[in-house]
Motif scaffolding. Structure first.
Motif, PDB file in Angstrom:
ATOM      1  N   LEU A 170       0.849  -1.192   0.000  1.00 13.92           N
ATOM      2  CA  LEU A 170       0.000   0.000   0.000  1.00 13.92           C
ATOM      3  C   LEU A 170       0.885   1.244   0.000  1.00 13.92           C
ATOM      4  CD1 LEU A 170      -2.847  -0.860   2.563  1.00 13.92           C
ATOM      5  CD2 LEU A 170      -2.967  -0.832   0.064  1.00 13.92           C
ATOM      6  N   MET A 171       0.640   2.117  -0.974  1.00 15.72           N
ATOM      7  CA  MET A 171       1.380   3.367  -1.019  1.00 15.72           C
ATOM      8  C   MET A 171       0.811   4.336   0.021  1.00 15.72           C
ATOM      9  SD  MET A 171       1.769   3.770  -5.169  1.00 15.72           S
ATOM     10  CE  MET A 171       2.639   5.331  -5.035  1.00 15.72           C
ATOM     11  N   LYS A 172       1.495   5.439   0.192  1.00 17.03           N
ATOM     12  CA  LYS A 172       1.070   6.427   1.189  1.00 17.03           C
ATOM     13  C   LYS A 172      -0.324   6.956   0.877  1.00 17.03           C
ATOM     14  CE  LYS A 172       2.975  10.355   3.739  1.00 17.03           C
ATOM     15  NZ  LYS A 172       4.116  11.312   3.840  1.00 17.03           N
ATOM     16  N   ASN A 173      -0.685   7.016  -0.410  1.00 17.34           N
ATOM     17  CA  ASN A 173      -2.025   7.464  -0.805  1.00 17.34           C
ATOM     18  C   ASN A 173      -3.034   6.312  -0.834  1.00 17.34           C
ATOM     19  OD1 ASN A 173      -1.208   6.029  -3.018  1.00 17.34           O
ATOM     20  ND2 ASN A 173      -1.354   7.725  -4.477  1.00 17.34           N
ATOM     21  N   LEU A 174      -2.644   5.152  -0.263  1.00 21.08           N
ATOM     22  CA  LEU A 174      -3.491   3.961  -0.113  1.00 21.08           C
ATOM     23  C   LEU A 174      -3.752   3.224  -1.420  1.00 21.08           C
ATOM     24  CD1 LEU A 174      -6.089   5.306   2.468  1.00 21.08           C
ATOM     25  CD2 LEU A 174      -4.108   3.870   2.909  1.00 21.08           C
ATOM     26  N   LYS A 175      -3.038   3.555  -2.472  1.00 17.38           N
ATOM     27  CA  LYS A 175      -3.166   2.817  -3.721  1.00 17.38           C
ATOM     28  C   LYS A 175      -2.387   1.507  -3.607  1.00 17.38           C
ATOM     29  CE  LYS A 175      -1.990   2.953  -8.626  1.00 17.38           C
ATOM     30  NZ  LYS A 175      -1.376   3.729  -9.721  1.00 17.38           N
ATOM     31  N   PRO A 176      -3.009   0.365  -3.917  1.00 17.49           N
ATOM     32  CA  PRO A 176      -2.282  -0.906  -3.848  1.00 17.49           C
ATOM     33  C   PRO A 176      -1.376  -1.098  -5.058  1.00 17.49           C
ATOM     34  CG  PRO A 176      -4.550  -1.294  -4.505  1.00 17.49           C
ATOM     35  CD  PRO A 176      -4.437   0.180  -4.237  1.00 17.49           C
ATOM     36  N   VAL A 177      -0.199  -1.671  -4.818  1.00 20.25           N
ATOM     37  CA  VAL A 177       0.780  -1.956  -5.864  1.00 20.25           C
ATOM     38  C   VAL A 177       1.132  -3.436  -5.780  1.00 20.25           C
ATOM     39  CG1 VAL A 177       3.112  -1.497  -6.704  1.00 20.25           C
ATOM     40  CG2 VAL A 177       1.716   0.385  -5.834  1.00 20.25           C
ATOM     41  N   LEU A 178       1.137  -4.108  -6.918  1.00 17.01           N
ATOM     42  CA  LEU A 178       1.490  -5.530  -6.947  1.00 17.01           C
ATOM     43  C   LEU A 178       3.002  -5.683  -6.970  1.00 17.01           C
ATOM     44  CD1 LEU A 178       0.592  -8.516  -7.226  1.00 17.01           C
ATOM     45  CD2 LEU A 178       0.726  -8.204  -9.708  1.00 17.01           C
ATOM     46  N   LEU A 179       3.539  -6.383  -5.970  1.00 18.85           N
ATOM     47  CA  LEU A 179       4.976  -6.660  -5.935  1.00 18.85           C
ATOM     48  C   LEU A 179       5.294  -7.938  -6.701  1.00 18.85           C
ATOM     49  CD1 LEU A 179       5.755  -5.793  -2.194  1.00 18.85           C
ATOM     50  CD2 LEU A 179       5.912  -4.315  -4.209  1.00 18.85           C
ATOM     51  N   GLU A 180       4.599  -9.016  -6.391  1.00 24.87           N
ATOM     52  CA  GLU A 180       4.789 -10.283  -7.095  1.00 24.87           C
ATOM     53  C   GLU A 180       3.658 -11.230  -6.735  1.00 24.87           C
ATOM     54  OE1 GLU A 180       8.129 -12.712  -5.919  1.00 24.87           O
ATOM     55  OE2 GLU A 180       8.290 -11.664  -4.016  1.00 24.87           O
ATOM     56  N   VAL A 181       3.592 -12.352  -7.463  1.00 19.28           N
ATOM     57  CA  VAL A 181       2.617 -13.407  -7.183  1.00 19.28           C
ATOM     58  C   VAL A 181       3.390 -14.702  -6.998  1.00 19.28           C
ATOM     59  CG1 VAL A 181       0.530 -14.588  -7.933  1.00 19.28           C
ATOM     60  CG2 VAL A 181       0.936 -12.228  -8.646  1.00 19.28           C
ATOM     61  N   ASN A 182       3.121 -15.395  -5.901  1.00 15.72           N
ATOM     62  CA  ASN A 182       3.826 -16.631  -5.578  1.00 15.72           C
ATOM     63  C   ASN A 182       2.960 -17.829  -5.937  1.00 15.72           C
ATOM     64  OD1 ASN A 182       6.350 -15.769  -3.749  1.00 15.72           O
ATOM     65  ND2 ASN A 182       4.618 -14.439  -3.281  1.00 15.72           N
ATOM     66  N   SER A 183       3.524 -18.727  -6.728  1.00 22.12           N
ATOM     67  CA  SER A 183       2.783 -19.936  -7.091  1.00 22.12           C
ATOM     68  C   SER A 183       2.759 -20.935  -5.948  1.00 22.12           C
ATOM     69  CB  SER A 183       3.398 -20.589  -8.335  1.00 22.12           C
ATOM     70  OG  SER A 183       4.745 -20.935  -8.098  1.00 22.12           O
ATOM     71  N   ASN A 184       3.725 -20.880  -5.051  1.00 25.69           N
ATOM     72  CA  ASN A 184       3.797 -21.789  -3.899  1.00 25.69           C
ATOM     73  C   ASN A 184       3.959 -20.988  -2.612  1.00 25.69           C
ATOM     74  OD1 ASN A 184       3.689 -24.347  -5.297  1.00 25.69           O
ATOM     75  ND2 ASN A 184       5.754 -23.910  -6.024  1.00 25.69           N
ATOM     76  N   PRO A 185       2.927 -20.263  -2.197  1.00 26.77           N
ATOM     77  CA  PRO A 185       3.056 -19.490  -0.957  1.00 26.77           C
ATOM     78  C   PRO A 185       3.245 -20.422   0.233  1.00 26.77           C
ATOM     79  CG  PRO A 185       0.763 -19.586  -1.638  1.00 26.77           C
ATOM     80  CD  PRO A 185       1.565 -20.187  -2.757  1.00 26.77           C
ATOM     81  N   SER A 186       4.028 -19.986   1.190  1.00 26.38           N
ATOM     82  CA  SER A 186       4.283 -20.811   2.366  1.00 26.38           C
ATOM     83  C   SER A 186       2.994 -21.025   3.152  1.00 26.38           C
ATOM     84  CB  SER A 186       5.323 -20.132   3.266  1.00 26.38           C
ATOM     85  OG  SER A 186       5.437 -20.826   4.497  1.00 26.38           O
ATOM     86  N   MET A 187       2.707 -22.287   3.451  1.00 29.06           N
ATOM     87  CA  MET A 187       1.561 -22.627   4.281  1.00 29.06           C
ATOM     88  C   MET A 187       2.009 -23.218   5.619  1.00 29.06           C
ATOM     89  SD  MET A 187      -1.302 -21.749   3.075  1.00 29.06           S
ATOM     90  CE  MET A 187      -1.990 -21.083   1.560  1.00 29.06           C
ATOM     91  N   ARG A 188       3.242 -22.936   5.994  1.00 24.00           N
ATOM     92  CA  ARG A 188       3.760 -23.420   7.272  1.00 24.00           C
ATOM     93  C   ARG A 188       3.075 -22.668   8.410  1.00 24.00           C
ATOM     94  NH1 ARG A 188       8.337 -26.257   8.553  1.00 24.00           N
ATOM     95  NH2 ARG A 188       9.213 -26.040   6.468  1.00 24.00           N
TER      96      ARG A 188
END
Length: 744
Positions: free
Chosen positions: A461-479
């Motif tokens: 989230l930017m300071k003006n509350l606009k969301p920015v996509l950093l990356e997408v993980n195909s195998n997010p940790s579920m630990r």
């Protein structure tokens, strides 16, 4: 055994013998009333019923009617209806756990259970022809819920193969336990309903049925370079809709372009000194990420090989909480690709840096604990705080952060709306290539599983509350545990309440949505991009967000459906998906992912895109030029030919030549309509040819035969083969069909 129970059993035996005697005599009998207790029995208004009525146990009665020869097809069926059914009552069960001991409870519940048969008789039509009715009680919903529980327990438990689950195993085990499903931790020879893989679709190559929690090609598609290319394609057509993804350059192929652009920016405004973040193509958990302010600082080589990576603009004004930079890990479920179904978890994680944030400068570029939010990096900081609370520490729930922002007056609904839009647009961008991978691994007509997958979206989230996509993980940790130093130099995994709260719910509710026993009827979907923006499109009802399990024993779903729910707002973005459908159509060979020169020429000729100004020789030059350039950009490609991204580039080129006055989006849409119209008209000609020799067929049969093929997906040759096969099949089945019609 009480005397009262013996008395009831004798009376039920009398009912059984009465039914058998009546059947032997073949006489229609009037309604016979058999009292269960001494008070007068109540008579049901339904003559064809067994009824338990009354507010009190003392008023309980059973009313029975035998139906004899007046019904059609008397004899054996009626014996099953009366004699066998009543023997079930006497031999296999009792009325709600022995009428004698639990008569009071029977009076309160007013339900009839036949133990040993799995039947719950409450206003339902039984297969043997009897109608079972229960008089309403004060609390009907509770009675129905209890009936639902008992009925659900009779259903065969869903089987889950967890032998390849790896790091998500603990959360998966908890989820299966909560659902009361059956786990196979070592695999199973027989097919399972669901296979849970830890890495990729290919963790187990021998699956031909069921459901797998990975899509083919998802790992490849979500690598930094491929994701950036897909987002760039969408940014070219829809620049305003896709401004949530930072400007990116692919290294090393675009190094000169990157260096030139940065030099020009600094020459135009010497006060500007932008910062960039470099991410390795196949990196994960923050490994290999670093910040630069000059192209000369790039580390382009790894030994003798060039490093494949992406360099992006660094977001230097992020939203801060407690003076710390943080990002959001949001879990997204792709339930299916055809039709496209997307769910977003209502709860997520926020991961905080462990050093107070300062805007990047030459002095602090190397301070990873200040600039990078990756948990795997910050967990090694001395300032990292493991907390059992969901609202404190270096890892918190998303809801706790949003609650804190709402207390400061932030419009949380607007933030959520922007995040949902970001997720849907990102999935729309990657689905076209995923479909190419899918048809290569599971070609049409080949046995194979269906797929679903949980993705991890990293959003800033930017300071003006606009969301920015950093990356997408195909195998997010579920630990659901974290590493903690218990004594100096000694580490062990301890439970993490925050992770367990979020991740177990996501896995559990994903399994609930994929439960084969709760399959929803497929929704009729328009072709990708086939509706105009703003046109009303049928979509699933809100009930999808409700508990799919009977009775409400589990909490409501933590996954919210966002597509096709919001189809109307986003379907116009699916132009590339329609281009991918053309690409797949002309691939020809099953399992292939590259278009050869002959197939490309066939595409041009079939869609009538060549003319005197653009001859077939020009088509060959275009193919060679684009294919050679993309082969250099993707040196690890195993196949020769034109891939989807190269085909999209050639399609844009052809659209630009034909519709010069329109913007790129309009050019692509116009050429798509032209190609689809040509293919549809040619498919119609092939249809007429294939049935020209079958004029004797009824008109309705001809229509059904033609409707079996889809001109948007099938090429002309398979179309002819399918039509002829359908005709031969019809000829074989025709006499049997006519006889069936006569009997009916």
């Amino acid at each position: 055994m009480s005397d009262h129970y013996v008395k009831v059993k004798v009376q039920l035996e009398q009912m059984k013998s009465f039914g058998e005697d009546a059947e032997k005599q073949g006489v229609d009998t009037d309604e016979q009333e058999v009292p269960v207790s001494s008070p007068p029995a109540s008579v049901s208004p339904d003559p064809q019923s067994i009824t338990i009525a009354g507010r009190d146990a003392a008023n309980t009665s059973i009313t029975y009617k035998h139906r004899g020869k007046s019904r059609s097809k008397p004899g054996k069926d009626d014996k099953n209806s009366c004699g066998k059914h009543m023997s079930d009552l006497s031999l296999h069960g009792s009325v709600s756990a022995h009428i004698g001991k639990n008569l009071n409870r029977l009076g309160n519940e007013r339900t009839l259970h036949i133990r040993g048969t799995g039947k719950i008789l409450q206003g339902r039509s039984e297969t043997n022809g009897n109608y079972m009715t229960i008089h309403p009680s004060k609390n009907i919903p509770e009675t129905r819920r209890e009936d639902g529980f008992k009925h659900a327990r009779k259903r065969r438990p869903v089987t889950v193969d967890t032998s390849k689950a790896k790091t998500s195993l603990e959360a998966l085990k908890l989820s299966i336990k909560q659902l009361q499903w059956k786990e196979f931790p070592l695999g199973r020879r027989a097919a399972c309903d669901i296979y849970w893989h830890g890495v990729s679709f290919h963790d187990n190559e021998n699956i031909v049925s069921g459901q797998v929690n990975k899509f083919p090609g998802m790992i490849e598609m979500l690598r930094k370079i491929n994701l950036s290319r897909a987002m760039r394609t969408m940014q070219e057509m829809f620049p305003e809709e896709y401004d949530f993804y930072p400007r990116s350059w692919i290294l090393p192929e675009e190094y000169q372009q990157f260096a030139t652009q940065i030099r020009m920016v600094k020459e135009n405004d010497p006060t500007l000194n932008p910062t960039f973040i470099v991410k390795p193509d196949g990196g994960s958990q923050g490994d290999g990420i670093y910040l630069i302010r000059d192209p000369t600082d790039l580390k382009l080589m790894a030994g003798s090989q060039a490093k494949q990576s992406v360099v992006q603009e660094y977001i230097h004004k992020p939203l801060l909480i407690d003076k710390l930079k943080f990002d959001i890990r949001l879990y997204v479920l792709i339930k299916s690709m055809e039709p496209l179904e997307i769910y977003i978890a209502k709860e997520g994680l926020t991961r905080f840096c462990t050093e107070p944030y300062q805007e990047p400068s030459q002095k602090n570029l190397s301070h990873v604990f200040m600039h990078l939010t990756n948990y795997s990096l910050n967990v090694h900081s001395g300032n990292f705080v493991h907390s059992d609370s969901q609202s404190t520490g270096s890892k918190r729930t998303l809801s706790s952060v949003l609650y804190r922002l709402a207390a400061k007056g932030v419009d949380i609904k607007k933030v959520w709306s922007d995040i949902i839009a970001l997720v849907i647009k990102t999935v729309i961008a990657v689905v076209p290539e995923l479909k190419v991978y899918y048809q290569a691994d599971i070609p049409p007509g080949k046995p194979g599983p269906t797929c679903f997958q949980i993705l991890g979206f990293d959003i800033l989230l930017m300071k003006n509350l606009k969301p920015v996509l950093l990356e997408v993980n195909s195998n997010p940790s579920m630990r659901i545990e974290h590493e903690q130093e218990v004594t100096p130099g000694v580490f062990e995994y301890v439970p993490s309440p925050v992770d367990e709260e979020v991740k177990v719910g996501v896995i559990r509710d994903t399994l609930r949505l994929m439960d084969p026993g709760h399959k929803k009827p497929s929704i009729s979907q328009p072709k990708a991009g086939g509706f105009e923006h703003g046109e009303e499109i049928p979509m699933e009802a809100e009930s999808q967000d409700r508990n799919p399990d009977d009775g409400g024993a589990l909490p409501s779903l933590c996954l919210k459906q966002v597509y096709p729910k919001y189809t109307k707002q986003f379907n116009y973005l699916r132009l590339v998906e329609r281009i991918a459908a053309l690409f797949i159509r002309f691939l020809g060979v099953k399992g292939n992912m590259r278009l050869g020169p002959t197939a490309f020429r066939t595409f041009i000729r079939t869609c009538k895109l060549s003319n005197s100004n653009f001859t077939m020789a020009s088509v060959d030059i275009l193919y060679i030029d684009i294919t050679r350039r993309w082969s250099g950009a993707m040196p690890d490609s195993r196949e020769a030919g034109m891939g989807l991204q190269a085909f999209v580039e050639s399609f844009f080129y052809l659209a630009g030549r034909r519709f010069k006055s329109l913007p790129l989006r309009g050019q692509a849409a116009s050429l798509l309509e032209l190609c689809e119209a040509q293919l549809e008209s040619q498919s119609g000609v092939e249809d007429r040819r294939s049935v020209s020799c079958s004029r004797a067929l009824p008109r309705a049969i001809k229509t059904q035969t033609l409707g079996l093929t889809n001109p948007q997906l099938c090429s002309p040759a398979p179309l002819r083969r399918a039509a002829s096969q359908d005709y031969r099949l019809h000829q074989r089945l025709k006499p049997r069909t006519l006889r069936a019609n006569v009997e009916n």
